[in-house]
Design a protein around this motif. Structure first.
Motif, PDB file in Angstrom:
ATOM      1  N   GLN A 380       0.826  -1.204   0.000  1.00  0.00           N
ATOM      2  CA  GLN A 380       0.000   0.000   0.000  1.00  0.00           C
ATOM      3  C   GLN A 380       0.865   1.261   0.000  1.00  0.00           C
ATOM      4  O   GLN A 380       0.543   2.241  -0.676  1.00  0.00           O
ATOM      5  CB  GLN A 380      -0.931  -0.003   1.220  1.00  0.00           C
ATOM      6  N   ILE A 383       2.149   1.736  -3.459  1.00  0.00           N
ATOM      7  CA  ILE A 383       1.097   2.263  -4.343  1.00  0.00           C
ATOM      8  C   ILE A 383       0.928   3.762  -4.104  1.00  0.00           C
ATOM      9  O   ILE A 383       0.848   4.553  -5.055  1.00  0.00           O
ATOM     10  CB  ILE A 383      -0.231   1.518  -4.096  1.00  0.00           C
ATOM     11  N   LYS A 384       0.895   4.156  -2.819  1.00  0.00           N
ATOM     12  CA  LYS A 384       0.767   5.576  -2.490  1.00  0.00           C
ATOM     13  C   LYS A 384       1.952   6.374  -3.028  1.00  0.00           C
ATOM     14  O   LYS A 384       1.796   7.483  -3.527  1.00  0.00           O
ATOM     15  CB  LYS A 384       0.685   5.755  -0.968  1.00  0.00           C
ATOM     16  N   LYS A 385       3.131   5.752  -2.922  1.00  0.00           N
ATOM     17  CA  LYS A 385       4.337   6.434  -3.412  1.00  0.00           C
ATOM     18  C   LYS A 385       4.272   6.627  -4.915  1.00  0.00           C
ATOM     19  O   LYS A 385       4.590   7.707  -5.431  1.00  0.00           O
ATOM     20  CB  LYS A 385       5.576   5.611  -3.039  1.00  0.00           C
ATOM     21  N   LYS A 386       3.824   5.579  -5.631  1.00  0.00           N
ATOM     22  CA  LYS A 386       3.701   5.665  -7.085  1.00  0.00           C
ATOM     23  C   LYS A 386       2.690   6.741  -7.478  1.00  0.00           C
ATOM     24  O   LYS A 386       2.918   7.524  -8.404  1.00  0.00           O
ATOM     25  CB  LYS A 386       3.288   4.308  -7.669  1.00  0.00           C
ATOM     26  N   ARG A 387       1.559   6.742  -6.762  1.00  0.00           N
ATOM     27  CA  ARG A 387       0.548   7.759  -7.054  1.00  0.00           C
ATOM     28  C   ARG A 387       1.084   9.153  -6.792  1.00  0.00           C
ATOM     29  O   ARG A 387       0.845  10.087  -7.566  1.00  0.00           O
ATOM     30  CB  ARG A 387      -0.699   7.508  -6.197  1.00  0.00           C
ATOM     31  N   ALA A 388       1.803   9.285  -5.674  1.00  0.00           N
ATOM     32  CA  ALA A 388       2.378  10.597  -5.330  1.00  0.00           C
ATOM     33  C   ALA A 388       3.403  11.019  -6.366  1.00  0.00           C
ATOM     34  O   ALA A 388       3.473  12.193  -6.748  1.00  0.00           O
ATOM     35  CB  ALA A 388       3.018  10.535  -3.944  1.00  0.00           C
ATOM     36  N   GLU A 389       4.214  10.046  -6.844  1.00  0.00           N
ATOM     37  CA  GLU A 389       5.204  10.356  -7.882  1.00  0.00           C
ATOM     38  C   GLU A 389       4.515  10.834  -9.152  1.00  0.00           C
ATOM     39  O   GLU A 389       4.934  11.832  -9.762  1.00  0.00           O
ATOM     40  CB  GLU A 389       6.048   9.110  -8.185  1.00  0.00           C
ATOM     41  N   THR A 390       3.450  10.101  -9.547  1.00  0.00           N
ATOM     42  CA  THR A 390       2.716  10.485 -10.754  1.00  0.00           C
ATOM     43  C   THR A 390       2.117  11.873 -10.596  1.00  0.00           C
ATOM     44  O   THR A 390       2.221  12.716 -11.502  1.00  0.00           O
ATOM     45  CB  THR A 390       1.591   9.460 -11.032  1.00  0.00           C
ATOM     46  N   ARG A 391       1.488  12.102  -9.424  1.00  0.00           N
ATOM     47  CA  ARG A 391       0.875  13.403  -9.171  1.00  0.00           C
ATOM     48  C   ARG A 391       1.929  14.508  -9.185  1.00  0.00           C
ATOM     49  O   ARG A 391       1.707  15.590  -9.733  1.00  0.00           O
ATOM     50  CB  ARG A 391       0.154  13.360  -7.824  1.00  0.00           C
TER      51      ARG A 391
END
Length: 580
Positions: A380, A383-391
């Motif tokens: 999790q 996933i949060k890190k990936k989302r934060a990177e994308t954002r």
């Protein structure tokens, strides 16, 4: 506008730093500190048999820890004292508990993650040895989790740390994890043959229990056996014999298994090691029951009960009572059967609060559950890190795009403004030129007015030249227009002829007198002499003639050289500003 972009930049970057975990609270000791701590741990093993000798050895380090406020070293000091107290007293005691609790309490006072992980593994393994696996579990799981974030070269006392984790998880029935840690432990460089024999022996045992490769388990036992022989470690040699007997038991080669167990019993008894003797006897009882040799079983049960007197090994006693129950049932001895059943029930109740099989099974389930929860939490977090990177990348891309848009528009605005300023200046210069020409046309009879015209013309030429320099190569059309305007201010051949007519009208003999006095001058020299005599300096003469000041200077030098003795007369003539 700049302030707005700086604020936007920090709004996007600072959360990114938090997401990517750039500000870690804990670090590890340096390699030098790790080696220093490890040397103390290794050397302390020499004094494990004597609490006073160990205390004497550790006292200077205790003083150093107090003096330098090295709480990590202080925690290591207390762990070593606790471990020695447990060994010397033969079990858990008030001192060992007190020292370990002190070591654990110091955790908040230092930030070395590798020392914290080592302390937790040490204390957890201590509780495991005290048959408190349920209390040991959270500590050893925390220690294991801490080790995941530490590079191997900074793990403190790596081989022993992995060995402890391997033994614990193996006891829980998590054979795969136990084997993993024992494999890692025995692979380290510089490991002593005695320690390697111990680890390989237990590695073979876990391989066997897990239903793994029997040949590999036997290979580990044989290597351990050879190492034990080379080190004259009789107890380890006896244990390898007993473990090899397990393999032959599984193959139903009972005679071979009994032969190995007899050797194991002989060595264990000669060493006075009751624990290993009991282990070999229990296995021999199991083999004799499988072979139907009940008479031998009764004798071995009595011998084992004698050795277990005063001991607290409830798990072994429970297994022994099970054998006694089976014998009572076979012999139809109801009294013995009833006693055995009652004793088994009591032991099972007691083991529910200690490390019996039900407790260990439950702990294994808890450990598996905790590990799954940790993996889920890690997934999790990723996933949060990936989302934060994308954002973050989207925001940064938008930031760069918006910034580029504003820069482009600002550049366009400045360019347009500059062009408007140039156009205005150009129109103003054209107007000024037209005014000068108009004034000149209306005052051709006045030479003084022409001199004023030349002076103002020079100012316009200077302004046009500076505008050309500022403009650079940006606009070819505007440069051409400025050059054309600049050219119109110069004294061309046509304008020179008009100027000569004006001079002839005002001063009829001026030009003839100059040429008479200086017959060697050219028409070009004449222009320069007349303009200088009218009060223009080198730069101003160069401006109106469209040449450089250096060209005028060199022209005058050549003329002086050409005139020779008359050069001084020429300079006096030019200095006299009277035209008559």
């Amino acid at each position: 506008m700049l302030r707005f972009f700086i604020i936007l930049f920090f709004i996007t970057i600072i959360p990114g730093r938090a997401v990517f975990g750039m500000d870690l609270m804990d670090s590890n000791s340096s390699a030098e500190e790790k080696n220093f701590y490890e040397t103390i741990i290794r050397e302390s093993q020499k004094y494990q048999t004597s609490s006073s000798a160990l205390s004497t050895y550790l006292t200077p380090y205790f003083n150093q820890a107090i003096r330098k406020n090295d709480n990590a070293l202080l925690a290591i000091y207390y762990c070593l004292l606790a471990d020695q107290s447990f060994d010397s007293e033969g079990g858990r005691n008030s001192f060992s508990d007190k020292y370990y609790l002190k070591a654990l309490d110091l955790e908040k006072d230092y930030n070395y993650q590798n020392v914290k992980a080592w302390v937790k593994v040490m204390y957890g393994f201590y509780l495991y040895r005290c048959l408190k696996a349920s209390e040991a579990l959270p500590l050893l799981l925390e220690g294991e989790k801490g080790l995941e974030d530490i590079s191997k070269d900074l793990v403190l006392d790596l081989t022993h740390t992995y060995k402890k984790l391997g033994y614990f998880f193996g006891t829980l029935g998590d054979y795969r994890t136990g084997i993993k840690y024992l494999e890692l432990g025995q692979q380290q460089e510089g490991i002593s043959p005695k320690l390697k024999a111990e680890i390989l022996d237990n590695l073979g045992l876990l391989t066997l229990k897990s239903g793994g490769d029997t040949a590999q388990a036997m290979k580990n036992f044989e290597i351990a056996q050879n190492l034990a022989l080379s080190e004259k470690d009789s107890l380890r040699y006896a244990k390898t014999l007993g473990n090899q007997a397990r393999i032959y038991e599984g193959m139903k080669d009972y005679q071979k298994a009994l032969s190995l167990l007899d050797k194991d019993l002989e060595i264990s008894k000669s060493l006075g090691n009751n624990k290993n003797t009991i282990f070999a006897l229990m296995m021999r009882i199991r083999l004799c029951i499988s072979m139907g040799a009940n008479r031998e079983v009764r004798q071995m049960i009595k011998e084992t009960e004698y050795l277990l007197e005063g001991a607290d090994d409830k798990k072994t006693i429970l297994e022994l009572e099970g054998h006694k129950l089976n014998l009572a049932i076979q012999n139809g001895d109801l009294k013995q059967e009833l006693n055995a059943r009652r004793r088994i029930e009591q032991l099972q109740d007691s083991l529910r609060f200690l490390d019996g099989d039900p407790v260990l099974s439950q702990l294994k389930f808890m450990a598996d559950k905790q590990k799954y929860a940790d993996k889920l939490s890690l997934a999790q977090a990723l996933i949060k890190k990936k989302r934060a990177e994308t954002r973050l990348w989207v925001i940064l891309s938008l930031f760069v795009l918006v910034l580029s848009f504003f820069i482009y528009n600002a550049f366009r605005y400045r360019s347009r403004k500059r062009m408007r300023e140039y156009e205005y200046q150009l129109l103003n210069l054209k107007y000024t030129k037209a005014e000068l020409d108009k004034e000149l046309m209306s005052s051709k009879s006045q030479l003084e007015e022409y001199m004023v015209y030349l002076k103002r013309n020079n100012e316009q030429i200077d302004l046009l030249s500076s505008m050309l320099d500022e403009m650079g190569e940006t606009s070819a059309k505007d440069r051409d227009e400025l050059k054309t305007l600049l050219q119109s201010h110069l004294i061309t051949d046509e304008k020179w002829q008009e100027f000569k007519l004006l001079l002839a009208k005002e001063f009829p003999n001026l030009l003839q007198d100059i040429q008479a006095k200086f017959p060697d001058i050219t028409e070009s020299n004449l222009r320069v002499i007349v303009l200088m005599k009218m009060g223009l300096n080198n730069r101003e003469v160069a401006n109106v003639l469209g040449v450089t000041p250096d060209a005028i200077k060199k022209s005058m030098q050549r003329l002086k050289k050409k005139l020779g003795g008359q050069a001084g007369i020429l300079m006096e003539y030019i200095s006299d500003k009277e035209l008559v």
